[in-house]
Design an enzyme around this catalytic site. Structure first.
Site: not given
Length: 462
Positions: A13, A46, A42, A73
């Site tokens: 998120a 899972c 990131s 970035r």
């Protein structure tokens, strides 16, 4: 003057929000500072069971974007830095560099809380002993693999039988361990109704996994070397050379609670459709997303806590759009999830029977057995589909599927139907793809829908 966006949490998120905001605003307009207390950003939590099982060869394959890639970035990403306090009144956060111990306040114009969830780790004797592992981060996965590599014994006990529990049971089984799963619930996979969970239980037993249900763990027994040697549960002890905890998670919202931000019944932050934190304390300057929030269940109309990376990434996209000057909303979820243990696929969406009862809904429940392909086609595998429909209206309320290859992703048809608030009668007319290698003439989901239509008509006296 440029604004400053501060983000707490560097996983799905948080960094999705950062990336989307950066697409919309250049560094001269929006400075982005992100704090992450761990070693990775990131990454796919899972995927850890599949890394442990050997399906994923390298840890780094689970990392979608490294800290260096984010920094390229123009995102000021500060790793191994833990936020200790949020001060909404002064619009600032206090953070500590975990290497040096140095602390400092950082002001914000806009704040994103993406602190995730923490695994349940009950205060039991021996819970922190060497050989006892949670599976939440890549560091956790590496520690477990290190233990598996150093341990001579081949007995494993998994505590808990939710998604992580059953996936880790498979991973350990495939690594040659004798696996026992101790579960306090009636059946494994409490996200299913017990009758469907029973199918999972039977399949796991058939694979050689020992299932122990309705049993509460009371202690981890240790040997003379201090390492875990057994799990005490009920009147029994289960020998263990390694113990894996898979007991679920709760929202990581202590920072938010202390700051006076609103929490829901499940402990997650409460937001509006734009993912902006509700209430006057937030002052309209705080957003939250991922596993630390509660979201609207589109079927029951209630708030739920669902910890899934799919939702976290969508939350981040919505937040990033809004803090970057655009507009986006997250309308809610229907509770779709899919998993597997060995070749058994497990899927669900919408409400279970107890969810429907809790919401005050009257319903009909039907169960059918079908096959993944035309019965005469080689490789056709059986599956069981359970469907709930609202009595009188026939609105679909939920679907659960347990079966072999080709079963799990069929739940997506039901997820779309739930989102569209379709009735089971409307579902029977869906134009789904058909060919013998892929489905019977009547897809199993539609067979269940037809049976649900008949149950609704019978229940309403039609």
């Amino acid at each position: 003057m440029s604004e400053r966006l501060v983000i707490i949490g560097g996983d799905a998120a948080g960094m999705s929000a950062a990336s989307q905001a950066r697409r919309l605003k250049d560094p001269q307009e929006l400075e982005i500072v992100a704090f992450e207390r761990g070693n990775f950003t990131s990454f796919s939590a899972c995927g850890i069971p599949y890394w442990v099982a050997g399906d994923v060869a390298e840890r780094d394959a689970l990392v979608a974007r490294t800290p260096q890639e984010h920094r390229k970035r123009d995102i000021d990403l500060r790793m191994r830095t833990e936020v200790l306090e949020i001060d909404p009144r002064e619009r600032r956060v206090r953070a500590r560099d975990l290497a040096s111990g140095a602390e400092e306040w950082t002001s914000y114009d806009k704040l994103v809380i993406a602190t995730g969830a923490r695994p349940l780790r009950p205060d039991l004797p021996g819970i922190d002993a060497p050989g006892v592992h949670g599976v939440q981060t890549l560091d956790d996965g590496q520690a477990l693999l290190d233990t598996l590599g150093d341990t001579e014994g081949r007995r494993a006990v998994v505590v808990g039988a939710g998604y992580i529990g059953v996936e880790m049971a498979e991973a350990l089984l495939r690594r040659g361990y004798e696996v026992t799963v101790v579960n306090r619930g009636e059946e494994p996979m409490a996200t299913l109704d017990p009758d469907m969970g029973r199918l999972v239980h039977e399949a796991m037993t058939g694979m050689g996994i020992t299932m122990v249900n309705d049993t509460e763990v009371t202690a981890i027994r240790t040997g003379d070397d201090g390492r875990a040697r057994a799990v005490a549960a009920g009147d029994d002890e289960f020998p263990a050379d390694v113990v894996v905890l898979g007991m679920g998670v709760v929202p990581e919202t202590e920072l938010a609670r202390v700051a006076g931000l609103p929490l829901g019944d499940h402990g997650g932050l409460l937001t509006d459709l734009s993912m902006r934190v509700r209430g006057p304390v937030a002052g309209g300057a705080i957003w939250a997303g991922g596993d630390c929030v509660e979201v609207l269940d589109l079927v029951s109309g209630r708030e739920r806590h669902i910890a899934l990376g799919t939702h976290a990434n969508k939350h981040g996209q919505v937040i990033g759009s809004n803090v970057g000057g655009g507009y986006a909303t997250f309308p809610g979820v229907v509770g779709t999830a899919v998993s597997k243990v060995c070749d058994l696929e497990i899927a669900r969406t919408g409400l279970r029977e107890k969810d429907a009862r809790s919401a005050g809904l009257q319903y009909e429940a039907v169960t059918i057995e079908s096959t993944s392909r035309a019965g005469y086609f080689p490789g056709a595998a059986t599956m069981t589909v359970k469907m709930l429909a609202e009595r009188r209206t026939g609105r679909l309320l939920g679907t659960q599927i347990v079966g072999r290859e080709g079963a799990g992703k069929r739940v997506d048809v039901a997820a779309v139907a739930l989102t569209a608030r379709m009735t089971v009668e409307q579902m029977t007319a869906l134009d789904l793809g058909y060919a013998p290698p892929f489905s019977p003439v009547w897809d199993p989901v539609l067979v269940a829908a037809r049976k649900a239509v008949a149950a609704v008509r019978a229940g309403s006296g039609a």
